[in-house]
Design a protein around this motif. Structure first.
Motif, mmCIF file in Angstrom:
data_model
loop_
_atom_site.group_PDB
_atom_site.id
_atom_site.type_symbol
_atom_site.label_atom_id
_atom_site.label_comp_id
_atom_site.label_asym_id
_atom_site.label_seq_id
_atom_site.Cartn_x
_atom_site.Cartn_y
_atom_site.Cartn_z
ATOM 1 N N ARG A 1 -4.084 2.763 15.277
ATOM 2 C CA ARG A 1 -4.778 2.094 14.194
ATOM 3 C C ARG A 1 -3.983 2.162 12.902
ATOM 4 N NH1 ARG A 1 -10.896 4.254 15.091
ATOM 5 N NH2 ARG A 1 -11.255 3.209 17.039
ATOM 6 N N PHE A 2 -3.410 3.328 12.626
ATOM 7 C CA PHE A 2 -2.662 3.502 11.384
ATOM 8 C C PHE A 2 -1.504 2.518 11.308
ATOM 9 C CE2 PHE A 2 0.832 5.485 9.036
ATOM 10 C CZ PHE A 2 0.235 5.607 7.792
ATOM 11 N N ILE A 3 -0.780 2.357 12.412
ATOM 12 C CA ILE A 3 0.363 1.448 12.427
ATOM 13 C C ILE A 3 -0.113 0.008 12.254
ATOM 14 C CG2 ILE A 3 2.223 0.529 13.886
ATOM 15 C CD1 ILE A 3 2.514 3.392 15.000
ATOM 16 N N LEU A 4 -1.219 -0.332 12.887
ATOM 17 C CA LEU A 4 -1.770 -1.678 12.755
ATOM 18 C C LEU A 4 -2.177 -1.962 11.309
ATOM 19 C CD1 LEU A 4 -2.721 -4.312 14.080
ATOM 20 C CD2 LEU A 4 -4.924 -3.185 14.478
ATOM 21 N N ILE A 5 -2.840 -1.014 10.683
ATOM 22 C CA ILE A 5 -3.256 -1.176 9.280
ATOM 23 C C ILE A 5 -2.027 -1.310 8.383
ATOM 24 C CG2 ILE A 5 -4.350 0.012 7.335
ATOM 25 C CD1 ILE A 5 -6.357 1.140 9.415
ATOM 26 N N SER A 6 -0.998 -0.523 8.646
ATOM 27 C CA SER A 6 0.239 -0.606 7.858
ATOM 28 C C SER A 6 0.934 -1.948 8.047
ATOM 29 C CB SER A 6 1.186 0.521 8.243
ATOM 30 O OG SER A 6 0.599 1.764 7.958
ATOM 31 N N VAL A 8 -0.482 -4.807 8.877
ATOM 32 C CA VAL A 8 -1.279 -5.807 8.151
ATOM 33 C C VAL A 8 -1.000 -5.708 6.661
ATOM 34 C CG1 VAL A 8 -3.631 -6.512 7.545
ATOM 35 C CG2 VAL A 8 -3.075 -5.968 9.915
ATOM 36 N N GLY A 9 -0.870 -4.488 6.152
ATOM 37 C CA GLY A 9 -0.543 -4.282 4.743
ATOM 38 C C GLY A 9 0.793 -4.899 4.371
ATOM 39 N N LEU A 10 1.778 -4.782 5.251
ATOM 40 C CA LEU A 10 3.086 -5.384 5.003
ATOM 41 C C LEU A 10 2.970 -6.901 4.927
ATOM 42 C CD1 LEU A 10 6.145 -5.015 4.692
ATOM 43 C CD2 LEU A 10 6.299 -5.098 7.187
ATOM 44 N N GLY A 11 2.206 -7.473 5.859
ATOM 45 C CA GLY A 11 1.989 -8.922 5.837
ATOM 46 C C GLY A 11 1.244 -9.360 4.580
ATOM 47 N N LEU A 12 0.237 -8.595 4.207
ATOM 48 C CA LEU A 12 -0.501 -8.912 2.982
ATOM 49 C C LEU A 12 0.392 -8.822 1.753
ATOM 50 C CD1 LEU A 12 -3.927 -7.108 3.540
ATOM 51 C CD2 LEU A 12 -3.528 -9.565 3.371
ATOM 52 N N ASN A 13 1.282 -7.837 1.734
ATOM 53 C CA ASN A 13 2.198 -7.689 0.606
ATOM 54 C C ASN A 13 3.061 -8.947 0.451
ATOM 55 O OD1 ASN A 13 3.369 -5.957 -1.509
ATOM 56 N ND2 ASN A 13 5.218 -6.198 -0.266
ATOM 57 N N ASN A 14 3.631 -9.406 1.548
ATOM 58 C CA ASN A 14 4.446 -10.620 1.496
ATOM 59 C C ASN A 14 3.625 -11.830 1.072
ATOM 60 O OD1 ASN A 14 6.797 -9.303 2.240
ATOM 61 N ND2 ASN A 14 6.421 -9.618 4.416
ATOM 62 N N PHE A 15 2.405 -11.928 1.596
ATOM 63 C CA PHE A 15 1.527 -13.043 1.238
ATOM 64 C C PHE A 15 1.206 -13.037 -0.248
ATOM 65 C CE2 PHE A 15 -2.859 -14.399 0.395
ATOM 66 C CZ PHE A 15 -2.715 -15.759 0.641
ATOM 67 N N PHE A 16 0.843 -11.869 -0.783
ATOM 68 C CA PHE A 16 0.464 -11.797 -2.199
ATOM 69 C C PHE A 16 1.657 -12.067 -3.116
ATOM 70 C CE2 PHE A 16 -3.318 -9.178 -0.825
ATOM 71 C CZ PHE A 16 -4.250 -10.133 -1.196
ATOM 72 N N LEU A 34 1.354 -6.772 -8.729
ATOM 73 C CA LEU A 34 -0.011 -7.151 -8.343
ATOM 74 C C LEU A 34 -0.207 -7.028 -6.834
ATOM 75 C CD1 LEU A 34 -0.575 -10.267 -10.624
ATOM 76 C CD2 LEU A 34 -1.667 -8.009 -10.827
ATOM 77 N N ALA A 35 0.824 -7.389 -6.070
ATOM 78 C CA ALA A 35 0.744 -7.272 -4.614
ATOM 79 C C ALA A 35 0.603 -5.814 -4.205
ATOM 80 C CB ALA A 35 1.973 -7.896 -3.970
ATOM 81 N N VAL A 36 1.327 -4.934 -4.877
ATOM 82 C CA VAL A 36 1.236 -3.500 -4.565
ATOM 83 C C VAL A 36 -0.182 -3.000 -4.795
ATOM 84 C CG1 VAL A 36 1.955 -1.215 -5.367
ATOM 85 C CG2 VAL A 36 3.659 -2.958 -4.902
ATOM 86 N N VAL A 37 -0.801 -3.420 -5.884
ATOM 87 C CA VAL A 37 -2.181 -3.006 -6.184
ATOM 88 C C VAL A 37 -3.134 -3.515 -5.099
ATOM 89 C CG1 VAL A 37 -4.090 -3.278 -7.811
ATOM 90 C CG2 VAL A 37 -1.788 -2.824 -8.664
ATOM 91 N N CYS A 38 -2.983 -4.787 -4.730
ATOM 92 C CA CYS A 38 -3.857 -5.366 -3.698
ATOM 93 C C CYS A 38 -3.690 -4.663 -2.354
ATOM 94 C CB CYS A 38 -3.563 -6.850 -3.535
ATOM 95 S SG CYS A 38 -3.975 -7.856 -4.969
ATOM 96 N N VAL A 39 -2.448 -4.408 -1.965
ATOM 97 C CA VAL A 39 -2.187 -3.781 -0.663
ATOM 98 C C VAL A 39 -2.609 -2.318 -0.679
ATOM 99 C CG1 VAL A 39 -0.369 -3.167 0.980
ATOM 100 C CG2 VAL A 39 -0.424 -5.440 -0.041
#
Length: 86
Positions: A1-6, A8-16, A34-39
């Motif tokens: 789960r931890f790796i999956l959440i991480s 997703v966080g990487l993908g969200l970082n790129n998206f933001f 701002l992306a760092v704060v969101c992720v």
């Protein structure tokens, strides 16, 4: 789960970063901040929701604090009863 959440966080970082930089037209470094704060919010919330399971006696079970406290109280009562008998 931890790796999956991480991941997703990487993908969200790129998206933001893309969203804030390309669509909102903010400076790249401001977008990155701002992306760092969101992720960070995502990672904290997701890891908090999906608690990391503790390994108990070789099996993966969630640690039940209430049960542990109850068992500790029961042991104390038994010890007290033994002391009173002696």
């Amino acid at each position: 789960r931890f790796i999956l959440i991480s991941a997703v966080g990487l993908g969200l970082n790129n998206f933001f970063v893309w969203l804030f930089n390309e669509k909102v037209k903010l400076n790249f470094y401001v977008s990155k901040a701002l992306a760092v704060v969101c992720v960070f919010a995502w990672n904290f919330t997701a890891n908090n929701y999906f608690k990391i399971e503790l390994a108990l006696a070789g099996s993966k079970k969630k640690f039940d604090h209430r049960r542990a406290i109850k068992e500790k109280d029961e042991r104390r009562k038994l010890e007290q009863e033994l002391r009173e008998k002696n």
